[in-house]
Design an enzyme around this catalytic site. Structure first.
Site, PDB file in Angstrom:
ATOM      1  N   HIS A   1      12.818  -2.369   1.538  1.00 47.84           N
ATOM      2  CA  HIS A   1      12.190  -1.104   1.945  1.00 47.84           C
ATOM      3  C   HIS A   1      13.047   0.033   1.406  1.00 47.84           C
ATOM      4  O   HIS A   1      14.284  -0.042   1.477  1.00 47.84           O
ATOM      5  CB  HIS A   1      12.114  -0.994   3.476  1.00 47.84           C
TER       6      HIS A   1
ATOM      7  N   TYR B   1      11.288   8.953   1.068  1.00 46.92           N
ATOM      8  CA  TYR B   1      11.240   7.868   0.081  1.00 46.92           C
ATOM      9  C   TYR B   1      11.925   8.187  -1.239  1.00 46.92           C
ATOM     10  O   TYR B   1      11.993   7.330  -2.116  1.00 46.92           O
ATOM     11  CB  TYR B   1       9.768   7.484  -0.175  1.00 46.92           C
TER      12      TYR B   1
ATOM     13  N   SER C   1      13.068   3.206   2.608  1.00 51.59           N
ATOM     14  CA  SER C   1      13.638   3.917   3.755  1.00 51.59           C
ATOM     15  C   SER C   1      14.326   2.906   4.675  1.00 51.59           C
ATOM     16  O   SER C   1      14.087   1.697   4.562  1.00 51.59           O
ATOM     17  CB  SER C   1      12.527   4.650   4.516  1.00 51.59           C
TER      18      SER C   1
ATOM     19  N   ARG D   1       8.048   0.534  13.204  1.00 47.45           N
ATOM     20  CA  ARG D   1       8.524   0.053  11.896  1.00 47.45           C
ATOM     21  C   ARG D   1       9.698  -0.913  12.036  1.00 47.45           C
ATOM     22  O   ARG D   1      10.173  -1.473  11.056  1.00 47.45           O
ATOM     23  CB  ARG D   1       8.951   1.231  11.019  1.00 47.45           C
TER      24      ARG D   1
ATOM     25  N   ARG E   1       4.929  11.056  -2.473  1.00 46.38           N
ATOM     26  CA  ARG E   1       4.783  10.815  -1.053  1.00 46.38           C
ATOM     27  C   ARG E   1       6.089  11.079  -0.304  1.00 46.38           C
ATOM     28  O   ARG E   1       7.107  10.470  -0.600  1.00 46.38           O
ATOM     29  CB  ARG E   1       4.414   9.334  -0.912  1.00 46.38           C
TER      30      ARG E   1
ATOM     31  N   PRO F   1       0.789  -1.228   0.000  1.00 46.61           N
ATOM     32  CA  PRO F   1       0.000   0.000   0.000  1.00 46.61           C
ATOM     33  C   PRO F   1       0.826   1.285   0.000  1.00 46.61           C
ATOM     34  O   PRO F   1       1.865   1.359   0.653  1.00 46.61           O
ATOM     35  CB  PRO F   1      -0.826  -0.100   1.290  1.00 46.61           C
ATOM     36  N   ASN F   2       0.337   2.237  -0.752  1.00 47.63           N
ATOM     37  CA  ASN F   2       0.898   3.596  -0.851  1.00 47.63           C
ATOM     38  C   ASN F   2       2.184   3.685  -1.661  1.00 47.63           C
ATOM     39  O   ASN F   2       2.717   4.772  -1.862  1.00 47.63           O
ATOM     40  CB  ASN F   2       1.127   4.215   0.547  1.00 47.63           C
TER      41      ASN F   2
ATOM     42  N   ASN G   1       8.101  -5.457  -1.386  1.00 48.57           N
ATOM     43  CA  ASN G   1       8.063  -4.365  -0.427  1.00 48.57           C
ATOM     44  C   ASN G   1       6.640  -4.372   0.133  1.00 48.57           C
ATOM     45  O   ASN G   1       5.711  -3.899  -0.511  1.00 48.57           O
ATOM     46  CB  ASN G   1       8.379  -3.015  -1.077  1.00 48.57           C
TER      47      ASN G   1
ATOM     48  N   ARG H   1      13.686   4.774  11.892  1.00 44.07           N
ATOM     49  CA  ARG H   1      12.397   5.447  11.982  1.00 44.07           C
ATOM     50  C   ARG H   1      11.644   5.025  13.255  1.00 44.07           C
ATOM     51  O   ARG H   1      12.245   4.500  14.178  1.00 44.07           O
ATOM     52  CB  ARG H   1      11.607   5.162  10.695  1.00 44.07           C
TER      53      ARG H   1
ATOM     54  N   HIS I   1       4.434  -4.554   8.745  1.00 46.51           N
ATOM     55  CA  HIS I   1       4.427  -4.380  10.203  1.00 46.51           C
ATOM     56  C   HIS I   1       3.183  -4.966  10.854  1.00 46.51           C
ATOM     57  O   HIS I   1       3.084  -4.997  12.076  1.00 46.51           O
ATOM     58  CB  HIS I   1       4.518  -2.885  10.546  1.00 46.51           C
TER      59      HIS I   1
ATOM     60  N   GLU J   1      12.865  -9.255   1.052  1.00 44.18           N
ATOM     61  CA  GLU J   1      12.050  -8.118   1.505  1.00 44.18           C
ATOM     62  C   GLU J   1      12.865  -6.839   1.317  1.00 44.18           C
ATOM     63  O   GLU J   1      14.041  -6.798   1.679  1.00 44.18           O
ATOM     64  CB  GLU J   1      11.723  -8.321   2.992  1.00 44.18           C
TER      65      GLU J   1
ATOM     66  N   ALA K   1       3.457  -0.832   4.728  1.00 45.71           N
ATOM     67  CA  ALA K   1       2.950  -0.873   6.108  1.00 45.71           C
ATOM     68  C   ALA K   1       2.444  -2.256   6.501  1.00 45.71           C
ATOM     69  O   ALA K   1       2.497  -2.633   7.680  1.00 45.71           O
ATOM     70  CB  ALA K   1       1.841   0.160   6.280  1.00 45.71           C
TER      71      ALA K   1
ATOM     72  N   ASP L   1       1.664 -15.636   6.244  1.00 43.89           N
ATOM     73  CA  ASP L   1       1.156 -16.997   6.061  1.00 43.89           C
ATOM     74  C   ASP L   1       1.103 -17.389   4.588  1.00 43.89           C
ATOM     75  O   ASP L   1       1.381 -18.538   4.235  1.00 43.89           O
ATOM     76  CB  ASP L   1      -0.242 -17.130   6.683  1.00 43.89           C
TER      77      ASP L   1
HETATM   78  C1  DQA Z   1       8.360   1.216   3.481  1.00 51.19           C
HETATM   79  C2  DQA Z   1       8.530   1.387   4.993  1.00 51.19           C
HETATM   80  C3  DQA Z   1       7.228   1.134   5.734  1.00 51.19           C
HETATM   81  O1  DQA Z   1       7.412   1.328   7.123  1.00 51.19           O
HETATM   82  C4  DQA Z   1       6.164   2.098   5.247  1.00 51.19           C
HETATM   83  O2  DQA Z   1       4.934   1.808   5.882  1.00 51.19           O
HETATM   84  C5  DQA Z   1       6.027   2.145   3.776  1.00 51.19           C
HETATM   85  C6  DQA Z   1       7.227   2.059   2.947  1.00 51.19           C
HETATM   86  C7  DQA Z   1       9.626   1.598   2.699  1.00 51.19           C
HETATM   87  O3  DQA Z   1       9.723   1.219   1.539  1.00 51.19           O
HETATM   88  O4  DQA Z   1      10.491   2.281   3.248  1.00 51.19           O
HETATM   89  O5  DQA Z   1       4.941   2.330   3.250  1.00 51.19           O
HETATM   90  O6  DQA Z   1       8.089  -0.161   3.213  1.00 51.19           O
END
Ligand code: DQA
Length: 148
Positions: A100, A22, A102, A111, A17, A9-10, A74, A107, A80, A98, A77, A87
């Site tokens: 990320h 980011y 950031s 996170r 953003r 998401p996002n 990735n 942070r 977390h 995995e 959120a 699963d």
């Molecule tokens: C993220 C880090 C997560 O904590 C955050 O919720 C994101 C982006 C990152 O790519 O740094 O949405 O996964």
């Protein structure tokens, strides 16, 4: 070798953003860079998926069963919070890395834990768009070593 890139998401908002956190690169640009690297590494197929919806991510993982050799994810959120995504990854037993953008350890404390990191092949965090490229290289090496 077939790899699926899954974004949570996002992440479709990368570039807009919180650029101070980011970076300025869009998800489209990241995917294009991954596609170029995929060609360079000789990865036969690279699929891209992004969703803001937890269940759709679970579905995308399930649909990868017996079809995809490795996942670059990735979880954003959901990393977390989502036991369902953990699963699903355990259910398909597809090796995954995995990533990320950031550095999640620099942070907020919430996170610092993800539900995926202890079952991932490895975690790359904090290198902006390069986290994805480093992650793809790592996943490619892991998969190559598994088949040779
Ligand atoms: C993220 C880090 C997560 O904590 C955050 O919720 C994101 C982006 C990152 O790519 O740094 O949405 O996964």
């Amino acid at each position: 070798m077939k790899i699926k890139v899954i974004n949570g998401p996002n992440l479709n908002m990368f570039g807009v953003r919180q650029p101070e956190t980011y970076g300025a690169t869009t998800l489209e640009q990241i995917n294009q860079a991954l596609a170029r690297l995929g060609e360079e590494l000789g990865i036969g197929s690279l699929e891209f998926f992004q969703s803001n919806i937890e269940g759709e991510i679970v579905e995308a993982i399930q649909q990868s069963h017996k079809r995809i050799d490795g996942i670059l994810i990735n979880p954003a959120a959901y990393g977390h919070t989502s036991i369902a995504i953990r699963d699903a990854l355990l259910a398909v037993s597809i090796p995954f890395v995995e990533v990320h953008a950031s550095n999640i350890y620099k942070r907020e404390e919430f996170r610092h834990k993800t539900y995926l990191s202890d079952i991932a092949e490895g975690v790359i965090t904090g290198f902006s768009a390069d986290s994805y490229l480093l992650g793809l290289r790592a996943l490619h090496t892991i998969l190559k070593n598994k088949t040779s």
